[in-house]
Design an enzyme around this catalytic site. Structure first.
Site, PDB file in Angstrom:
ATOM      1  N   SER A   1      70.392 -68.509  86.450  1.00  0.00           N
ATOM      2  CA  SER A   1      69.773 -69.793  86.121  1.00  0.00           C
ATOM      3  C   SER A   1      70.143 -70.230  84.705  1.00  0.00           C
ATOM      4  CB  SER A   1      68.257 -69.668  86.212  1.00  0.00           C
ATOM      5  OG  SER A   1      67.798 -68.740  85.241  1.00  0.00           O
TER       6      SER A   1
ATOM      7  N   GLU B 113      65.955 -68.373  76.217  1.00  0.00           N
ATOM      8  CA  GLU B 113      67.025 -69.387  76.157  1.00  0.00           C
ATOM      9  C   GLU B 113      66.964 -70.137  74.825  1.00  0.00           C
ATOM     10  OE1 GLU B 113      69.176 -70.951  78.765  1.00  0.00           O
ATOM     11  OE2 GLU B 113      68.800 -69.257  80.097  1.00  0.00           O
TER      12      GLU B 113
HETATM   13  N1  DGL Z   1      67.321 -64.581  84.950  1.00  0.00           N
HETATM   14  C1  DGL Z   1      66.558 -64.860  86.103  1.00  0.00           C
HETATM   15  C2  DGL Z   1      66.126 -63.591  86.853  1.00  0.00           C
HETATM   16  O1  DGL Z   1      66.738 -62.560  86.735  1.00  0.00           O
HETATM   17  C3  DGL Z   1      65.441 -65.852  86.093  1.00  0.00           C
HETATM   18  C4  DGL Z   1      65.118 -66.697  84.923  1.00  0.00           C
HETATM   19  C5  DGL Z   1      64.466 -68.005  85.336  1.00  0.00           C
HETATM   20  O2  DGL Z   1      63.244 -68.042  85.503  1.00  0.00           O
HETATM   21  O3  DGL Z   1      65.216 -68.958  85.503  1.00  0.00           O
HETATM   22  O4  DGL Z   1      65.182 -63.608  87.605  1.00  0.00           O
END
Ligand code: DGL
Length: 270
Positions: free
Chosen positions: A11, A152
């Site tokens: 994401s 982020e």
């Molecule tokens: N990096 C993502 C995961 O491993 C999710 C982060 C988000 O909430 O977009 O679940």
């Protein structure tokens, strides 16, 4: 890029923690990394949104003729890997899920914290994974709303106060960490963004609590699938193409800070 690259997506910048492990395991491979920042975060959205986004990105990467696809996102894996496998039967597809089993074998107290997105913890895939562990350990599940987003932002601005505040709140909510009976001695980082908050978590929990993510296991699995035999004499360093559906600044900053990649990266509309 000349040869076939390996596609990786998340994401946002979280999947860079997986990309780092992939590059360490396969330094001569080319990678295309897509951060779906224009449609993030996934973790607090419904599964239909995550499924639709995962399909669109997978389609784009398949059109680029990638030789394997790594879903470097726990939330997307939980929502979409079964469907993507059905849609792309010939493509090696590697997903990531919280490291519950390794945590159960490492923990001495038998009490394990699991930080993940709300969507991952609510998914059928995660529930099945949890059930598979039987009574090997007690897992304390903590949805971490806002944490991926805070990470982020901190990648872009260097400002870590919000990330630290959320890590403090969520680790306190899980209970006592430590090595006595009834305390949590192992913490599963069930979202690929969270390894980038490891230093804050270590400062809060002490250096001996074990933090577990699946980056290296995913890299080993990917390598097994795409590199049946090591390529002799290939000394060329693989290239990385960074693409985002949002603003490139966070991705560029994170890739520079955490992976030492040069500035660059394009905007993608999918
Ligand atoms: N990096 C993502 C995961 O491993 C999710 C982060 C988000 O909430 O977009 O679940």
């Amino acid at each position: 890029m000349t040869g076939q690259a390996i596609g990786v997506f998340d994401s946002g910048i979280g999947g860079l923690s997986v990309l780092k492990a992939l590059r360490a395991a396969m330094p001569h491979e080319d990678f295309i990394y897509i951060a779906d920042s224009g449609h993030a975060p996934y973790g607090e959205r419904d599964a239909a949104h995550v499924l639709a986004r995962s399909r669109a990105i997978a389609r784009h990467l398949v059109d680029q003729r990638v030789k394997a696809l790594v879903m470097a996102c726990n939330t997307a894996t939980a929502a979409a890997i079964a469907l993507l496998r059905a849609e792309h039967p010939g493509l090696p597809l590697i997903g990531v899920e919280p490291a519950l089993k390794p945590a159960a074998s490492l923990s001495k107290t038998g009490r394990i914290g699991v930080m993940a997105t709300r969507s991952t913890l609510a998914s059928d895939k995660f529930k099945a994974l949890l059930e598979m562990q039987g009574s090997s350990a007690t897992f304390v599940l903590q949805p971490c709303d806002g944490l991926a987003h805070a990470i982020e932002r901190s990648a872009e601005t260097g400002e870590t106060a919000e990330t630290i505040a959320l890590c403090t709140r969520y680790t306190q909510a899980m209970g006592q960490f430590g090595f006595e009976k009834g305390q949590i001695d192992t913490l599963v980082l069930g979202c690929t963004h969270y390894p980038f908050a490891s230093e804050h978590l270590r400062a809060l929990l002490g250096p001996e609590v074990q933090l577990l993510d699946n980056g290296e296991a995913i890299a080993r699995q990917t390598r097994r699938l795409v590199l049946p035999a090591p390529v002799a004499n290939d000394q060329t360093e693989g290239r990385v193409q960074l693409l985002t559906t949002g603003q490139p600044s966070a991705l560029q900053a994170a890739a520079g800070r955490w992976l030492g990649l040069p500035a660059g990266g394009g905007v993608l509309t999918v």
